[in-house]
Design an enzyme around this catalytic site. Structure first.
Site, PDB file in Angstrom:
ATOM      1  N   GLY A 105      18.147 -30.322  46.437  1.00  0.00           N
ATOM      2  CA  GLY A 105      18.043 -31.598  46.275  1.00  0.00           C
ATOM      3  C   GLY A 105      17.415 -32.467  47.237  1.00  0.00           C
ATOM      4  O   GLY A 105      17.643 -33.647  47.392  1.00  0.00           O
ATOM      5  N   THR A 106      17.144 -31.721  48.425  1.00  0.00           N
ATOM      6  CA  THR A 106      16.645 -32.682  49.764  1.00  0.00           C
ATOM      7  C   THR A 106      15.685 -33.512  49.515  1.00  0.00           C
ATOM      8  O   THR A 106      15.973 -34.455  50.233  1.00  0.00           O
ATOM      9  CB  THR A 106      16.373 -31.493  50.787  1.00  0.00           C
ATOM     10  OG1 THR A 106      17.464 -30.516  51.042  1.00  0.00           O
ATOM     11  CG2 THR A 106      15.848 -32.163  51.923  1.00  0.00           C
ATOM     12  N   HIS A 135      16.633 -46.154  60.273  1.00  0.00           N
ATOM     13  CA  HIS A 135      16.028 -44.830  60.265  1.00  0.00           C
ATOM     14  C   HIS A 135      16.632 -44.176  59.244  1.00  0.00           C
ATOM     15  O   HIS A 135      17.854 -44.229  58.702  1.00  0.00           O
ATOM     16  CB  HIS A 135      16.416 -44.131  61.771  1.00  0.00           C
ATOM     17  CG  HIS A 135      15.305 -42.935  61.902  1.00  0.00           C
ATOM     18  ND1 HIS A 135      15.623 -41.908  61.024  1.00  0.00           N
ATOM     19  CD2 HIS A 135      14.498 -42.532  62.686  1.00  0.00           C
ATOM     20  CE1 HIS A 135      14.685 -40.737  61.435  1.00  0.00           C
ATOM     21  NE2 HIS A 135      13.946 -41.283  62.336  1.00  0.00           N
ATOM     22  N   ASN A 137      17.090 -40.890  58.592  1.00  0.00           N
ATOM     23  CA  ASN A 137      17.977 -40.037  58.795  1.00  0.00           C
ATOM     24  C   ASN A 137      19.102 -40.281  59.663  1.00  0.00           C
ATOM     25  O   ASN A 137      20.314 -40.049  59.529  1.00  0.00           O
ATOM     26  CB  ASN A 137      17.229 -38.664  59.410  1.00  0.00           C
ATOM     27  CG  ASN A 137      16.075 -37.928  58.719  1.00  0.00           C
ATOM     28  OD1 ASN A 137      15.004 -38.592  58.552  1.00  0.00           O
ATOM     29  ND2 ASN A 137      16.455 -36.902  57.944  1.00  0.00           N
ATOM     30  N   ASP A 138      18.626 -40.983  60.654  1.00  0.00           N
ATOM     31  CA  ASP A 138      19.590 -41.434  61.792  1.00  0.00           C
ATOM     32  C   ASP A 138      20.758 -42.348  61.481  1.00  0.00           C
ATOM     33  O   ASP A 138      21.714 -42.446  61.875  1.00  0.00           O
ATOM     34  CB  ASP A 138      18.947 -41.735  63.009  1.00  0.00           C
ATOM     35  CG  ASP A 138      18.167 -40.859  63.731  1.00  0.00           C
ATOM     36  OD1 ASP A 138      18.574 -39.602  63.358  1.00  0.00           O
ATOM     37  OD2 ASP A 138      17.445 -40.943  64.648  1.00  0.00           O
ATOM     38  N   SER A 145      24.588 -34.660  54.561  1.00  0.00           N
ATOM     39  CA  SER A 145      23.384 -33.552  54.243  1.00  0.00           C
ATOM     40  C   SER A 145      23.254 -33.905  52.850  1.00  0.00           C
ATOM     41  O   SER A 145      23.955 -34.055  51.987  1.00  0.00           O
ATOM     42  CB  SER A 145      24.336 -32.084  54.455  1.00  0.00           C
ATOM     43  OG  SER A 145      23.462 -31.045  54.094  1.00  0.00           O
ATOM     44  N   SER A 146      22.058 -33.154  52.338  1.00  0.00           N
ATOM     45  CA  SER A 146      21.809 -33.276  51.173  1.00  0.00           C
ATOM     46  C   SER A 146      22.651 -32.455  50.488  1.00  0.00           C
ATOM     47  O   SER A 146      23.155 -32.580  49.266  1.00  0.00           O
ATOM     48  CB  SER A 146      20.205 -32.570  50.854  1.00  0.00           C
ATOM     49  OG  SER A 146      19.449 -33.374  51.695  1.00  0.00           O
ATOM     50  N   ASN A 147      23.236 -31.178  51.243  1.00  0.00           N
ATOM     51  CA  ASN A 147      24.074 -30.465  50.410  1.00  0.00           C
ATOM     52  C   ASN A 147      25.488 -30.737  49.803  1.00  0.00           C
ATOM     53  O   ASN A 147      26.124 -30.576  48.785  1.00  0.00           O
ATOM     54  CB  ASN A 147      24.301 -29.157  51.299  1.00  0.00           C
ATOM     55  CG  ASN A 147      23.206 -28.425  51.761  1.00  0.00           C
ATOM     56  OD1 ASN A 147      22.102 -28.639  51.121  1.00  0.00           O
ATOM     57  ND2 ASN A 147      23.319 -27.457  52.717  1.00  0.00           N
ATOM     58  N   HIS A 194      32.835 -20.045   2.065  1.00  0.00           N
ATOM     59  CA  HIS A 194      31.600 -19.024   2.008  1.00  0.00           C
ATOM     60  C   HIS A 194      30.473 -19.759   1.031  1.00  0.00           C
ATOM     61  O   HIS A 194      29.495 -18.766   0.610  1.00  0.00           O
ATOM     62  CB  HIS A 194      31.791 -17.624   1.413  1.00  0.00           C
ATOM     63  CG  HIS A 194      33.006 -16.892   2.020  1.00  0.00           C
ATOM     64  ND1 HIS A 194      32.773 -16.104   2.874  1.00  0.00           N
ATOM     65  CD2 HIS A 194      34.259 -16.953   1.815  1.00  0.00           C
ATOM     66  CE1 HIS A 194      33.882 -15.593   3.284  1.00  0.00           C
ATOM     67  NE2 HIS A 194      34.769 -16.279   2.626  1.00  0.00           N
ATOM     68  N   SER A 324       8.709 -38.684   3.101  1.00  0.00           N
ATOM     69  CA  SER A 324       7.680 -37.765   2.904  1.00  0.00           C
ATOM     70  C   SER A 324       6.389 -38.701   2.928  1.00  0.00           C
ATOM     71  O   SER A 324       6.112 -39.454   2.351  1.00  0.00           O
ATOM     72  CB  SER A 324       7.924 -37.168   1.707  1.00  0.00           C
ATOM     73  OG  SER A 324       6.614 -36.272   1.262  1.00  0.00           O
ATOM     74  N   LYS A 330      10.664 -40.064  -1.848  1.00  0.00           N
ATOM     75  CA  LYS A 330      11.505 -38.893  -1.322  1.00  0.00           C
ATOM     76  C   LYS A 330      12.323 -39.654  -0.083  1.00  0.00           C
ATOM     77  O   LYS A 330      11.532 -40.359   0.673  1.00  0.00           O
ATOM     78  CB  LYS A 330      10.693 -37.781  -0.877  1.00  0.00           C
ATOM     79  CG  LYS A 330      11.634 -36.468  -0.306  1.00  0.00           C
ATOM     80  CD  LYS A 330      10.994 -35.319  -0.177  1.00  0.00           C
ATOM     81  CE  LYS A 330      11.608 -34.066  -0.335  1.00  0.00           C
ATOM     82  NZ  LYS A 330      12.560 -33.981   0.891  1.00  0.00           N
ATOM     83  N   GLU A 337      19.529 -34.527  10.481  1.00  0.00           N
ATOM     84  CA  GLU A 337      18.650 -33.537  11.349  1.00  0.00           C
ATOM     85  C   GLU A 337      18.622 -33.865  12.680  1.00  0.00           C
ATOM     86  O   GLU A 337      18.406 -32.907  13.551  1.00  0.00           O
ATOM     87  CB  GLU A 337      17.336 -33.658  10.439  1.00  0.00           C
ATOM     88  CG  GLU A 337      17.469 -32.947   9.167  1.00  0.00           C
ATOM     89  CD  GLU A 337      16.383 -33.626   8.111  1.00  0.00           C
ATOM     90  OE1 GLU A 337      16.331 -33.087   7.091  1.00  0.00           O
ATOM     91  OE2 GLU A 337      15.422 -34.248   8.601  1.00  0.00           O
TER      92      GLU A 337
END
Length: 476
Positions: A105-106, A135, A137-138, A145-147, A194, A324, A330, A337
């Site tokens: 997912g980075t 920034h 990233n910074d 981290s993305s992780n 049944h 219908s 109908k 459903e």
């Protein structure tokens, strides 16, 4: 094209691989633009509720980094202001990525980093794409981290969705069934096993059974919720927390608790929630259980409503729309459903989630976006499906009392009441005689000479064959 070669309506942003044209009116940057080109797969977008949870995590991270002395107060305030716009859904249009991307997912994490950074730059009076004074990233991704961010945001999105959306809807749905069960407790219908005639049962008791089935799935989801409170944030890339201060995860979690009111905590082993996603599998399994119960309930109700003249016709349900395009007049059990299709999709999602959850290779599961798509998709379907079924089918459901009485009176299985006096074989003889000659049980019993009229009438009392209802009613 401009004189410099930049497409009209675009600005140029740079990432580590070089310059990339970006639409001038978008807050995302170079990495998101690259992802739009290289992952043009399907139409399924990253869900808005996940994006908003991601915004909340980024806000919490900025506050944590400020408290740790890693961000200035001004930078933190710019990031927080932009992140709040993300979590409130104000910037949804700036998150265009499809689910089908890097398994970590980075691209989605960077999409959020870029949007927040550029919006913060705009708030600061800077130039979009300059990465100054904020920034992506910074500053926005600092200590992360993305992780660890992606699964953290998914846990938050899913937990909030369960508490704020699914649980209230299940409470309303189960409550409606229990109310119907109480109202229809004295109405006797023929039971079926049944798909064949069986002992009589109260319509109310049958509806209470549906409510009890749904509570099993509901309780399973509640159990799964507990696992979502454990977050891997602060574990960074492989769960060790490298490049994140030791207290970072705890500070993020404290803010998440404050904002959501939910008891989030830092995972004891953060690596386990980056490499694997067992808590998510538990929730998905509970979704599957709930879906199976919904499928059963919807099927039973559409069968009971079948007809109106050539089916069971034991109940009526709201006539919402013509059924219908060819047959005039109908009306179909369309809400049933629709709910069945919802259940089928949720069950299918669970299979996908199970296989995706097994894709943890060493320190990273690489199916995180797929897990986001399926889990939040199932959540949305369950919430919407339950609401629609409750409002447009259960509300307005009514018994067809005359038809129910007719079916009970002609059932051969009332003969079971004769077993204590006559034994199984003689009772079966009476039932078979009635069936083969097309006569009533009463007449068949008299023909055999096993019972008098008075004895038969005293033994075959359908209202005395639905005993569990009264004790159940007292517990409501």
């Amino acid at each position: 094209m401009t004189e410099e070669g930049t497409p009209i309506g675009c600005r140029v942003e740079k990432d580590t691989l070089g310059p990339v044209p970006v639409p001038a009116d978008r807050y995302y940057g170079a990495q998101t633009a690259r992802a739009l080109h290289f992952f043009d797969i399907g139409e399924e977008k990253v869900p808005a509720e996940f994006v908003r949870a991601l915004g909340l995590v980024k806000k919490a991270a900025a506050i944590a980094n400020y408290r740790l002395g890693l961000l200035s107060q001004q930078t933190m305030e710019w990031i927080v202001a932009a992140a709040e716009e993300v979590l409130k859904g104000k910037l949804d249009d700036h998150f265009p990525l499809h689910i089908w991307q890097s398994g970590s997912g980075t691209q989605t994490n960077m999409n959020c980093n870029e949007v927040i950074a550029n919006r913060a730059i705009e708030l600061a009076g800077g130039v979009l794409g300059s990465k100054t004074p904020v920034h992506p990233n910074d500053h926005v991704n600092l200590s992360q981290s993305s992780n660890d961010v992606i699964p953290t945001a998914l846990h938050v999105a899913l937990a909030c969705g369960l508490v704020e959306r699914l649980f209230p809807e299940l409470e309303a749905l189960v409550g409606t069934l229990e109310k119907l069960g109480s109202d229809f407790g004295g109405i006797i219908k023929i039971g079926r096993t049944h798909l064949m005639d069986a002992l009589p049962i109260s319509l109310g008791y049958e509806l209470l059974g549906y409510a009890a089935q749904l509570r099993v799935g509901w309780n399973a989801v509640r159990h799964g919720l507990e696992g979502l409170y454990s977050l891997p944030i602060g574990g960074t890339a492989v769960g060790t927390g490298f490049n994140a201060p030791p207290k970072f995860g705890q500070l993020v979690v404290e803010h998440l608790r404050e904002c959501t009111g939910l008891p989030f905590e830092v995972a004891t082993n953060r690596a386990s929630l980056i490499a694997g996603h067992e808590p998510l599998l538990v929730v998905s399994s509970a979704f599957r259980t709930l879906a199976a119960s919904l499928w059963k309930v919807a099927n039973d109700i559409r069968w009971m409503a079948s007809g109106p003249r050539c089916g069971l016709a034991e109940i009526t349900i709201p006539e919402n729309e013509p059924g219908s395009s060819m047959m005039p007049g109908k009306v179909n059990p369309t809400q049933c459903e629709a709910l069945i299709m919802v259940a089928l999709q949720v069950i299918g999602n669970d299979l996908t989630i199970g296989v995706a959850g097994a894709q943890g290779n060493f320190e990273l599961n690489t199916c995180k976006p797929l897990l986001i798509h399926c889990l939040l998709g199932s959540l949305r379907l369950l919430v919407d499906g339950c609401r629609s079924f409750r409002l447009h089918c259960l509300t307005g459901l009514a018994p067809n009392r005359e038809r129910l009485r007719q079916l009970v009176n002609q059932s051969l299985m009332l003969v079971t009441a004769l077993v204590p006096k006559l034994g199984y074989d003689r009772a079966a003889e009476i039932a078979l005689l009635a069936h083969r000659q097309g006569i009533s049980l009463r007449e068949a019993a008299l023909r055999t000479g096993y019972l008098t009229e008075t004895e038969f009438d005293a033994l075959v009392r359908p209202e005395r064959m639905v005993g569990p209802w009264e004790s159940e009613k007292e517990n409501l």
